[in-house]
Design an enzyme around this catalytic site. Structure first.
Site, PDB file in Angstrom:
ATOM      1  N   GLY A  55       2.025   2.602  -2.734  1.00  0.00           N
ATOM      2  CA  GLY A  55       1.856   3.301  -4.003  1.00  0.00           C
ATOM      3  C   GLY A  55       2.765   2.802  -5.109  1.00  0.00           C
ATOM      4  O   GLY A  55       2.990   3.490  -6.100  1.00  0.00           O
ATOM      5  N   THR A  56       3.289   1.583  -4.959  1.00  0.00           N
ATOM      6  CA  THR A  56       4.198   1.047  -5.967  1.00  0.00           C
ATOM      7  C   THR A  56       3.494   0.813  -7.295  1.00  0.00           C
ATOM      8  O   THR A  56       4.075   1.030  -8.360  1.00  0.00           O
ATOM      9  CB  THR A  56       4.827  -0.275  -5.478  1.00  0.00           C
ATOM     10  OG1 THR A  56       3.793  -1.105  -4.962  1.00  0.00           O
ATOM     11  CG2 THR A  56       5.849  -0.024  -4.408  1.00  0.00           C
ATOM     12  N   LYS A 116       0.820  -1.219   0.000  1.00  0.00           N
ATOM     13  CA  LYS A 116       0.000   0.000   0.000  1.00  0.00           C
ATOM     14  C   LYS A 116       0.854   1.270   0.000  1.00  0.00           C
ATOM     15  O   LYS A 116       0.425   2.320   0.466  1.00  0.00           O
ATOM     16  CB  LYS A 116      -0.954   0.026   1.214  1.00  0.00           C
ATOM     17  CG  LYS A 116      -1.993  -1.069   1.175  1.00  0.00           C
ATOM     18  CD  LYS A 116      -2.997  -0.815   0.110  1.00  0.00           C
ATOM     19  CE  LYS A 116      -3.906  -2.014  -0.086  1.00  0.00           C
ATOM     20  NZ  LYS A 116      -4.706  -1.882  -1.318  1.00  0.00           N
TER      21      LYS A 116
HETATM   22  N1  LIG Z   1      -0.087   9.496  -5.101  1.00  0.00           N
HETATM   23  C1  LIG Z   1      -0.794   8.836  -4.202  1.00  0.00           C
HETATM   24  N2  LIG Z   1      -1.246   9.452  -3.121  1.00  0.00           N
HETATM   25  C2  LIG Z   1      -1.956   8.809  -2.191  1.00  0.00           C
HETATM   26  N3  LIG Z   1      -2.283   7.505  -2.277  1.00  0.00           N
HETATM   27  C3  LIG Z   1      -1.857   6.846  -3.356  1.00  0.00           C
HETATM   28  C4  LIG Z   1      -1.096   7.461  -4.353  1.00  0.00           C
HETATM   29  N4  LIG Z   1      -0.824   6.535  -5.300  1.00  0.00           N
HETATM   30  C5  LIG Z   1      -1.393   5.392  -4.896  1.00  0.00           C
HETATM   31  N5  LIG Z   1      -2.013   5.581  -3.725  1.00  0.00           N
HETATM   32  C6  LIG Z   1      -2.738   4.587  -2.953  1.00  0.00           C
HETATM   33  O1  LIG Z   1      -1.851   3.532  -2.631  1.00  0.00           O
HETATM   34  C7  LIG Z   1      -2.584   2.348  -2.514  1.00  0.00           C
HETATM   35  C8  LIG Z   1      -1.988   1.309  -3.409  1.00  0.00           C
HETATM   36  O2  LIG Z   1      -0.650   1.080  -3.058  1.00  0.00           O
HETATM   37  P1  LIG Z   1       0.151  -0.105  -3.748  1.00  0.00           P
HETATM   38  O3  LIG Z   1       0.067   0.030  -5.224  1.00  0.00           O
HETATM   39  O4  LIG Z   1       1.506  -0.154  -3.163  1.00  0.00           O
HETATM   40  O5  LIG Z   1      -0.716  -1.336  -3.324  1.00  0.00           O
HETATM   41  S1  LIG Z   1      -0.250  -2.816  -3.310  1.00  0.00           S
HETATM   42  O6  LIG Z   1       0.265  -3.068  -1.955  1.00  0.00           O
HETATM   43  O7  LIG Z   1       0.720  -3.072  -4.358  1.00  0.00           O
HETATM   44  O8  LIG Z   1      -1.489  -3.579  -3.531  1.00  0.00           O
HETATM   45  C9  LIG Z   1      -3.986   2.653  -2.952  1.00  0.00           C
HETATM   46  O9  LIG Z   1      -4.731   2.845  -1.797  1.00  0.00           O
HETATM   47  P2  LIG Z   1      -6.092   2.077  -1.534  1.00  0.00           P
HETATM   48  O10 LIG Z   1      -7.037   2.604  -2.583  1.00  0.00           O
HETATM   49  O11 LIG Z   1      -6.493   2.483  -0.152  1.00  0.00           O
HETATM   50  O12 LIG Z   1      -5.819   0.619  -1.684  1.00  0.00           O
HETATM   51  C10 LIG Z   1      -3.835   3.907  -3.722  1.00  0.00           C
HETATM   52  O13 LIG Z   1      -5.021   4.649  -3.750  1.00  0.00           O
END
Ligand SMILES: Nc1ncnc2c1ncn2[C@@H]1O[C@H](COP(=O)(O)OS(=O)(=O)O)[C@@H](OP(=O)(O)O)[C@H]1O
Length: 188
Positions: free
Chosen positions: A152-153, A150
């Protein structure tokens, strides 16, 4: 008489016939244009000549797009370490590819063979596109995205993927945390 009866139709009724005729004409014109653009006119069709022109126009646009992509990949900065990859993209790692110098100017861009794309499981996103890495070749990644869950990767990966010089895997491979035992051959 039948004729006299038809000629005595009231004006609103004639209006409906006119509208229907216009709608039919529009429909047939649209169908004809669609038919020409998808290039499926049969050889016996009387509209062969005009459809050929339409297909030719479409081919021109595709050729222009190919040139633009090739230009992006074969020119520009060498800073990213993709210089070597760009040069290697001119000769793909497959015996079916042709040297650039052997082709006339118009065909000086190497496109992957469709069956090569299919056999090497290239992402549909890259099917039919030139690649700086050489379509279908297996290589270890030149960059890794490391992040917590989570963190943001996925968003970062998708942003990077937009760049035409970057080719990214479809799904996160999780090599180091889940698939390390499969070895580098799996990772390639
Ligand atoms: N720029 C930015 N700002 C704030 N939040 C962001 C951003 N980019 C990605 N996200 C949120 O990050 C969540 C996804 O993270 P990952 O891609 O690392 O998820 S995973 O662990 O690989 O499944 C996911 O959160 P959730 O929607 O709560 O799952 C994204 O909405």
């Amino acid at each position: 008489m039948a004729f006299s009866r038809i000629s005595k139709l009231d004006p609103p009724c004639r209006g409906i016939f006119k509208k229907a005729a216009v709608m039919l004409c529009t429909l047939f014109t649209s169908l004809f244009l669609l038919h020409c653009f998808i290039g499926r006119c049969s050889t016996t069709s009387p509209v062969k000549a005009s459809s050929g022109r339409a297909v030719g126009l479409f081919e021109d646009f595709r050729s222009l797009r190919t040139k633009r992509l090739a230009h992006q990949w074969t020119s520009g900065s060498e800073l990213t370490g993709y210089g070597v990859a760009r040069r290697s993209s001119r000769v793909l790692a497959d015996e079916r590819t042709v040297q650039v110098s052997e082709l006339p100017e118009e065909e000086s861009f190497i496109l992957p063979q469709p069956d090569l794309v299919a056999s090497r499981k290239v992402s549909p996103r890259f099917a039919g596109r030139l690649s700086p890495l050489g379509e279908g070749s297996k290589k270890l990644p030149q960059a890794l995205i490391i992040g917590v869950k989570k963190g943001g990767t996925r968003a970062l990966l998708e942003f990077l993927r937009v760049h035409p010089d970057i080719r990214a895997v479809g799904a996160e491979p999780h090599f180091f945390d889940r698939n390390y035992d499969n070895g580098l051959e799996w990772y390639r």
